[in-house]
Design a protein around this motif. Structure first.
Motif, mmCIF file in Angstrom:
data_model
loop_
_atom_site.group_PDB
_atom_site.id
_atom_site.type_symbol
_atom_site.label_atom_id
_atom_site.label_comp_id
_atom_site.label_asym_id
_atom_site.label_seq_id
_atom_site.Cartn_x
_atom_site.Cartn_y
_atom_site.Cartn_z
ATOM 1 N N ARG A 73 0.823 -1.215 0.000
ATOM 2 C CA ARG A 73 0.000 0.000 0.000
ATOM 3 C C ARG A 73 0.858 1.265 0.000
ATOM 4 O O ARG A 73 0.479 2.294 -0.551
ATOM 5 C CB ARG A 73 -0.929 -0.009 1.223
ATOM 6 N N VAL A 129 -10.178 6.130 6.023
ATOM 7 C CA VAL A 129 -11.391 5.865 5.252
ATOM 8 C C VAL A 129 -11.054 4.844 4.156
ATOM 9 O O VAL A 129 -9.886 4.690 3.794
ATOM 10 C CB VAL A 129 -11.931 7.184 4.647
ATOM 11 N N LYS A 130 -12.060 4.140 3.664
ATOM 12 C CA LYS A 130 -11.853 3.214 2.537
ATOM 13 C C LYS A 130 -11.145 3.956 1.398
ATOM 14 O O LYS A 130 -11.512 5.088 1.080
ATOM 15 C CB LYS A 130 -13.208 2.706 2.066
ATOM 16 N N GLY A 131 -10.146 3.324 0.819
ATOM 17 C CA GLY A 131 -9.362 3.996 -0.218
ATOM 18 C C GLY A 131 -8.149 4.696 0.365
ATOM 19 O O GLY A 131 -7.252 5.106 -0.364
ATOM 20 N N GLY A 132 -8.134 4.833 1.689
ATOM 21 C CA GLY A 132 -6.978 5.412 2.376
ATOM 22 C C GLY A 132 -6.014 4.315 2.812
ATOM 23 O O GLY A 132 -5.920 3.278 2.156
ATOM 24 N N VAL A 184 -16.903 7.549 6.151
ATOM 25 C CA VAL A 184 -17.881 7.932 5.135
ATOM 26 C C VAL A 184 -19.179 8.415 5.784
ATOM 27 O O VAL A 184 -19.576 9.560 5.635
ATOM 28 C CB VAL A 184 -18.140 6.765 4.158
ATOM 29 N N GLU A 214 -10.426 4.889 -6.927
ATOM 30 C CA GLU A 214 -10.245 3.852 -5.910
ATOM 31 C C GLU A 214 -9.633 4.417 -4.631
ATOM 32 O O GLU A 214 -10.197 4.316 -3.553
ATOM 33 C CB GLU A 214 -9.337 2.737 -6.459
ATOM 34 N N PHE A 215 -8.455 5.026 -4.783
ATOM 35 C CA PHE A 215 -7.748 5.519 -3.609
ATOM 36 C C PHE A 215 -8.189 6.938 -3.270
ATOM 37 O O PHE A 215 -8.567 7.702 -4.154
ATOM 38 C CB PHE A 215 -6.233 5.505 -3.851
ATOM 39 N N VAL A 216 -8.140 7.269 -1.988
ATOM 40 C CA VAL A 216 -8.402 8.646 -1.589
ATOM 41 C C VAL A 216 -7.185 9.158 -0.829
ATOM 42 O O VAL A 216 -6.412 8.394 -0.250
ATOM 43 C CB VAL A 216 -9.680 8.788 -0.736
ATOM 44 N N GLY A 270 -13.367 11.703 -0.080
ATOM 45 C CA GLY A 270 -13.317 10.344 0.457
ATOM 46 C C GLY A 270 -14.668 9.801 0.866
ATOM 47 O O GLY A 270 -14.802 8.616 1.144
ATOM 48 N N LYS A 295 -16.897 10.165 -3.170
ATOM 49 C CA LYS A 295 -16.083 10.027 -4.388
ATOM 50 C C LYS A 295 -16.762 10.678 -5.597
ATOM 51 O O LYS A 295 -16.799 10.128 -6.696
ATOM 52 C CB LYS A 295 -15.738 8.558 -4.645
#
Lengths: 364, 364
Positions: free
Chosen positions: A102, A189-192, A226, B184-186, B225, B228
């Protein structure tokens, strides 16, 4: 890489060891450390055990500016038979490589890293404290060291392992904590980077923890970034609830760290035929379960505390006492069994334990 | 703190300077650095200018493990009259303290920090390159240095300033870039650390940037985030769009960095009576504006590039060319005016410039 020899440079003078019953967490380090370097041309190279010492790093090194770093946390335990045990080190090294991926850090050879950790623990094995509940905390970490302040993955890294003798997490027996549900700040957060064990997640957590600490809470309960509805983690631990006979833990969703203790708890519960499920769980549901008298237990799970029972949660200024505020039966059984396996008092039906030879048996 | 004297320890041998027209970004550093220490008992103390050198830091220092660090980026410019100019340094030091607050780092004295930066630039003023578009990049940063691996704000810090002569961002004139919208990623999220200039945000950005780079994109366009949907930043710059005669930039929402260039662009546009608004702007709206032929310009704004025109964005595999892919009139005018003010070619109606004395005038 497995064939690489780990050079050992013993320190000339051994430091004085702290008394086993006066240990804190993470302030005292042993005589030696493991280091291995990475450069884009040589790959991971020059693995060595050296005297514990200050690192000499360029002020422009990427780790100081762009936080490209990952780490792990694990422990070595001394059994009553004077044997040294590690607990599932392969899980930590797998996760280190997931974190590496990552953070755009080149992967390490997991087996070789375990070999290096075992050798380092062996060299400093007389630092493993003996008193009840104490252990030798193992901190593997990787930092980006290229002297370059462009925002890009570093071309140089150091993989380092340091060791710290640590006291019993619960000085006076396992002790429930009060936690505060955090509505303003989020951990990730998701994507982080939440699934990775990287510095930025912990840096982001300090502010909420500081505010909660001043109000008398031991930890904050993190909600999803989120919707700020769903429960993610508690402090730097995974969290479990027992509701109406079933144990629930938030499912891995891309922002929750996959804890080794979390995984072990789930395996043990299944082994015991205790219903356990990984799924989304929101604060509304938790509050309702508490209101209906169905919230039987809550506890955190992580390497430092192993199991941390939660006696009370506070959400929007409402305090909810969980049962009578005492440690629940499942939390107690998990704590006793996990520490029992770690310290060699209980059988290890899952082959979780990896033995380490004592230093005297290692050729110097 | 203003009354503290900055001790200067000059290096014995000056390094050879690179050729002004062969400069890259961020790989070469000057002869000296500024350092000031913090401890909980003494506060910020011992400000000093020393020869540029490796830092000696304990492997357990918090910065290596929990990412508690902040930084800033600014530049010193040489005018045709051989004068040294800084651009709005007080904004950078304000932001540094905002970042400090989010990261639980004790605040610095902003005026004293500017004084320190001016003194350091003065000592190394012969390092400021002279070629067109070159400058001396200034990197102030703070790292947590307490040798303790507990997750808590550090009790020890170092505030350091290093200097790097940097080449022209656009070697062959201002040049538009292609960007990829990241689904996808933040980078961060509201409640996280997005408003702070801290390492973790940049570490989190590496992966998406690496993937986009391999596909031939110069930067990624970050979306919020949470949903999106809404546009946040481009790479590590703020972003502006000109749609149907109006310039739009995403409003500061808790996850967007408050750029000094962003602020300067908004002030300039208002001064010119060009309509400019800070508001939420989503990808759907942007795509629609492009489809309707109303998207006239897009550009990033940041210290490194000043203004970075965007020729094309790619979202869900759809490429959208902006106008004819050339630099827009507003982007060009902003770039020329901002660099004009920075290099002393244009009047400075906002008092943005702070002069620095040349080293020879400083008593050694």
């Amino acid at each position: 890489m497995e064939s690489q020899t780990i050079q050992v440079d013993h320190c000339a003078v051994r430091k004085e060891k702290p008394k086993s019953d006066q240990l804190d967490f993470g302030r005292i380090f042993t005589d030696h450390m493991f280091i291995m370097d990475y450069s884009d041309d040589l790959g991971w190279h020059d693995p060595r055990i050296e005297p514990y010492q200050q690192l000499s790093i360029d002020p422009s090194a990427m780790v100081f500016h762009y936080g490209q770093s990952v780490f792990e946390g694990m422990k070595a335990y001394l059994t009553a038979e004077d044997e040294i045990q590690l607990f599932r080190p392969e899980k930590n090294m797998q996760r280190l490589n997931n974190s590496n991926d990552r953070l755009c850090i080149p992967p390490i050879d997991e087996k070789f890293a375990i070999q290096a950790i075992k050798k380092l623990v062996s060299v400093d094995s007389d630092w493993i404290p003996e008193a009840e509940g104490t252990s030798l905390y193992i901190r593997p970490f990787i930092i980006s060291t290229e002297p370059y302040i462009g925002v890009a993955p570093s071309l140089h890294y150091k993989f380092i392992v340091i060791l710290s003798p640590v006291g019993a997490y619960y000085k006076e027996g396992i002790n429930p904590i009060k936690i505060a549900v955090e509505n303003e700040f989020v951990r990730t957060v998701k994507g982080g980077t939440g699934e990775a064990k990287t510095g930025g997640n912990y840096a982001a957590s300090l502010k909420a923890q500081e505010i909660a600490g001043k109000k008398g809470f031991a930890q904050v309960l993190w909600l999803d970034g989120v919707e700020k509805k769903y429960i993610e983690e508690v402090g730097s631990m995974n969290i479990f609830f027992k509701i109406n006979g079933e144990v629930i833990t938030p499912e891995l969703n891309g922002s929750i760290l996959e804890g080794v203790t979390r995984n072990s708890v789930i395996q043990l519960l299944k082994y015991w035929d205790v219903p356990v499920v990984e799924r989304k769980i929101g604060m509304e549901e938790l509050q309702q379960a508490h209101h209906d008298g169905l919230l039987e237990e809550a506890f955190g799970a992580g390497t430092a505390a192993v199991i941390s029972p939660i006696s009370q949660f506070t959400w929007n200024n409402n305090d909810s006492l969980i049962k009578d505020g005492k440690t629940g039966a499942i939390a107690k059984r998990l704590y006793d069994t996990l520490t029992g396996i770690q310290y060699g008092r209980e059988k290890d039906p899952f082959d979780w334990i990896v033995k380490v030879e004592k230093g005297s048996k290692i050729a110097h």
